[in-house]
Design a protein around this motif. Sequence first.
Motif, PDB file in Angstrom:
ATOM      1  N   LEU A 129       0.837  -1.204   0.000  1.00  0.00           N
ATOM      2  CA  LEU A 129       0.000   0.000   0.000  1.00  0.00           C
ATOM      3  C   LEU A 129       0.877   1.261   0.000  1.00  0.00           C
ATOM      4  O   LEU A 129       0.566   2.253  -0.669  1.00  0.00           O
ATOM      5  CB  LEU A 129      -0.927  -0.008   1.223  1.00  0.00           C
ATOM      6  CG  LEU A 129      -2.247  -0.782   1.083  1.00  0.00           C
ATOM      7  CD1 LEU A 129      -2.085  -2.185   0.547  1.00  0.00           C
ATOM      8  CD2 LEU A 129      -2.987  -0.826   2.411  1.00  0.00           C
ATOM      9  N   GLY A 130       1.980   1.211   0.746  1.00  0.00           N
ATOM     10  CA  GLY A 130       2.914   2.339   0.764  1.00  0.00           C
ATOM     11  C   GLY A 130       3.593   2.517  -0.589  1.00  0.00           C
ATOM     12  O   GLY A 130       3.729   3.648  -1.083  1.00  0.00           O
ATOM     13  N   ALA A 131       4.000   1.400  -1.201  1.00  0.00           N
ATOM     14  CA  ALA A 131       4.665   1.482  -2.516  1.00  0.00           C
ATOM     15  C   ALA A 131       3.714   2.046  -3.565  1.00  0.00           C
ATOM     16  O   ALA A 131       4.130   2.772  -4.478  1.00  0.00           O
ATOM     17  CB  ALA A 131       5.169   0.100  -2.927  1.00  0.00           C
ATOM     18  N   ASP A 132       2.424   1.739  -3.452  1.00  0.00           N
ATOM     19  CA  ASP A 132       1.443   2.299  -4.396  1.00  0.00           C
ATOM     20  C   ASP A 132       1.420   3.827  -4.297  1.00  0.00           C
ATOM     21  O   ASP A 132       1.320   4.523  -5.311  1.00  0.00           O
ATOM     22  CB  ASP A 132       0.032   1.774  -4.075  1.00  0.00           C
ATOM     23  CG  ASP A 132      -0.138   0.286  -4.370  1.00  0.00           C
ATOM     24  OD1 ASP A 132       0.717  -0.298  -5.049  1.00  0.00           O
ATOM     25  OD2 ASP A 132      -1.143  -0.281  -3.885  1.00  0.00           O
ATOM     26  N   VAL A 133       1.486   4.353  -3.072  1.00  0.00           N
ATOM     27  CA  VAL A 133       1.452   5.816  -2.903  1.00  0.00           C
ATOM     28  C   VAL A 133       2.740   6.438  -3.450  1.00  0.00           C
ATOM     29  O   VAL A 133       2.703   7.482  -4.108  1.00  0.00           O
ATOM     30  CB  VAL A 133       1.238   6.198  -1.418  1.00  0.00           C
ATOM     31  CG1 VAL A 133       1.296   7.714  -1.231  1.00  0.00           C
ATOM     32  CG2 VAL A 133      -0.103   5.662  -0.916  1.00  0.00           C
ATOM     33  N   LEU A 134       3.871   5.788  -3.224  1.00  0.00           N
ATOM     34  CA  LEU A 134       5.127   6.317  -3.771  1.00  0.00           C
ATOM     35  C   LEU A 134       5.082   6.331  -5.308  1.00  0.00           C
ATOM     36  O   LEU A 134       5.542   7.295  -5.945  1.00  0.00           O
ATOM     37  CB  LEU A 134       6.318   5.492  -3.267  1.00  0.00           C
ATOM     38  CG  LEU A 134       6.595   5.611  -1.762  1.00  0.00           C
ATOM     39  CD1 LEU A 134       7.711   4.662  -1.342  1.00  0.00           C
ATOM     40  CD2 LEU A 134       6.939   7.052  -1.379  1.00  0.00           C
ATOM     41  N   ALA A 135       4.497   5.275  -5.887  1.00  0.00           N
ATOM     42  CA  ALA A 135       4.374   5.233  -7.359  1.00  0.00           C
ATOM     43  C   ALA A 135       3.448   6.351  -7.840  1.00  0.00           C
ATOM     44  O   ALA A 135       3.685   6.960  -8.894  1.00  0.00           O
ATOM     45  CB  ALA A 135       3.849   3.869  -7.801  1.00  0.00           C
ATOM     46  N   LEU A 136       2.405   6.621  -7.054  1.00  0.00           N
ATOM     47  CA  LEU A 136       1.485   7.722  -7.408  1.00  0.00           C
ATOM     48  C   LEU A 136       2.234   9.056  -7.402  1.00  0.00           C
ATOM     49  O   LEU A 136       2.106   9.863  -8.336  1.00  0.00           O
ATOM     50  CB  LEU A 136       0.326   7.731  -6.403  1.00  0.00           C
ATOM     51  CG  LEU A 136      -0.659   8.899  -6.474  1.00  0.00           C
ATOM     52  CD1 LEU A 136      -1.410   8.907  -7.795  1.00  0.00           C
ATOM     53  CD2 LEU A 136      -1.656   8.822  -5.308  1.00  0.00           C
ATOM     54  N   LEU A 137       3.036   9.291  -6.366  1.00  0.00           N
ATOM     55  CA  LEU A 137       3.810  10.538  -6.296  1.00  0.00           C
ATOM     56  C   LEU A 137       4.768  10.635  -7.486  1.00  0.00           C
ATOM     57  O   LEU A 137       4.899  11.698  -8.113  1.00  0.00           O
ATOM     58  CB  LEU A 137       4.584  10.627  -4.979  1.00  0.00           C
ATOM     59  CG  LEU A 137       3.767  10.731  -3.688  1.00  0.00           C
ATOM     60  CD1 LEU A 137       4.701  10.817  -2.481  1.00  0.00           C
ATOM     61  CD2 LEU A 137       2.829  11.928  -3.711  1.00  0.00           C
ATOM     62  N   ASP A 138       5.425   9.517  -7.802  1.00  0.00           N
ATOM     63  CA  ASP A 138       6.356   9.513  -8.942  1.00  0.00           C
ATOM     64  C   ASP A 138       5.622   9.890 -10.225  1.00  0.00           C
ATOM     65  O   ASP A 138       6.088  10.720 -11.012  1.00  0.00           O
ATOM     66  CB  ASP A 138       6.990   8.133  -9.123  1.00  0.00           C
ATOM     67  CG  ASP A 138       7.983   7.811  -8.021  1.00  0.00           C
ATOM     68  OD1 ASP A 138       8.383   8.738  -7.283  1.00  0.00           O
ATOM     69  OD2 ASP A 138       8.341   6.620  -7.879  1.00  0.00           O
ATOM     70  N   GLU A 139       4.472   9.256 -10.406  1.00  0.00           N
ATOM     71  CA  GLU A 139       3.702   9.489 -11.625  1.00  0.00           C
ATOM     72  C   GLU A 139       3.259  10.948 -11.740  1.00  0.00           C
ATOM     73  O   GLU A 139       3.237  11.524 -12.829  1.00  0.00           O
ATOM     74  CB  GLU A 139       2.480   8.578 -11.549  1.00  0.00           C
ATOM     75  CG  GLU A 139       1.868   8.238 -12.874  1.00  0.00           C
ATOM     76  CD  GLU A 139       0.495   7.643 -12.628  1.00  0.00           C
ATOM     77  OE1 GLU A 139      -0.411   8.014 -13.376  1.00  0.00           O
ATOM     78  OE2 GLU A 139       0.340   6.853 -11.672  1.00  0.00           O
TER      79      GLU A 139
END
Length: 258
Positions: free
Chosen positions: A69-79
Amino acid sequence: MSAVKLHRVEQGPRDGPVVVFGGSLGSDLRMWEPQVAPLVERGFRVVRYDTRGHGASPVPPGPYELEDLGADVLALLDELGVERAHHVGLSLGGMTGMWLGVHAPERIASLVLCCTSARLGPPSMWADRARTVRAEGTAAVAEAGVGRWLTPGYRERHPDRAEFLRAMIAAVPAEGYAACCGAIERMDLLDLLPKITAPTLVIAGAEDPATAPAEHARPIAEGIPGARLEVVADAAHLGSYERPGEFTRLILDHLERA
Ligand SMILES: O=C(O)CC1=CCC(=O)O1
């Protein structure tokens, strides 16, 4: 497991400070509707997302862990091309916020942890709930969920809003809900809290039957260096929805100081 592309809605000025909102187990991003206009008016870029397995986000097969769930948010920020963001999370969203504060401190400008816990047992309760949901669907747990989200008085005064939230829970894909139960069952952030360096506000609902302030919010506020605790009266677990004025005021005040 690799990160998934989360469904999100962005509002507010593109150049404003970014505030990412993550919701409770059983919710979708509509749970934050009361917070959007007040934050946008104050110049924040508001990004609300559906947790994996919820709303319009992908539903990969479980198990899920909090780190997914944390990695999903980091990917969202990256995107989005966002280097640093404030994270406001309620319950499971708050657990994700704590994970981010521990494991990606350089990406987190500040944390608001609403109605959440760093260790939420007993594990058997989550395993039982996941089993029920996989067998009977999320509709089977929706009524009990609203009973934890809202105080009885609020439900009586606002039956339409209680029904809106019941339907929200019932619409969550069974595998997504059950796999998130597993992530909560295995979550244990308590000993990691001293590693969090982001300015942190902890907000609890005085009537929250799921993450009671003394048992859950207080240990978080005591564990995170410099964290502040606020307990809001007449609020159950979905405090930001039931008491939007108080929660939004506290959130804004924290964001503007952080
Ligand atoms: O549904 C509940 O029991 C309350 C809850 C715990 C974690 C979460 O996100 O919601």
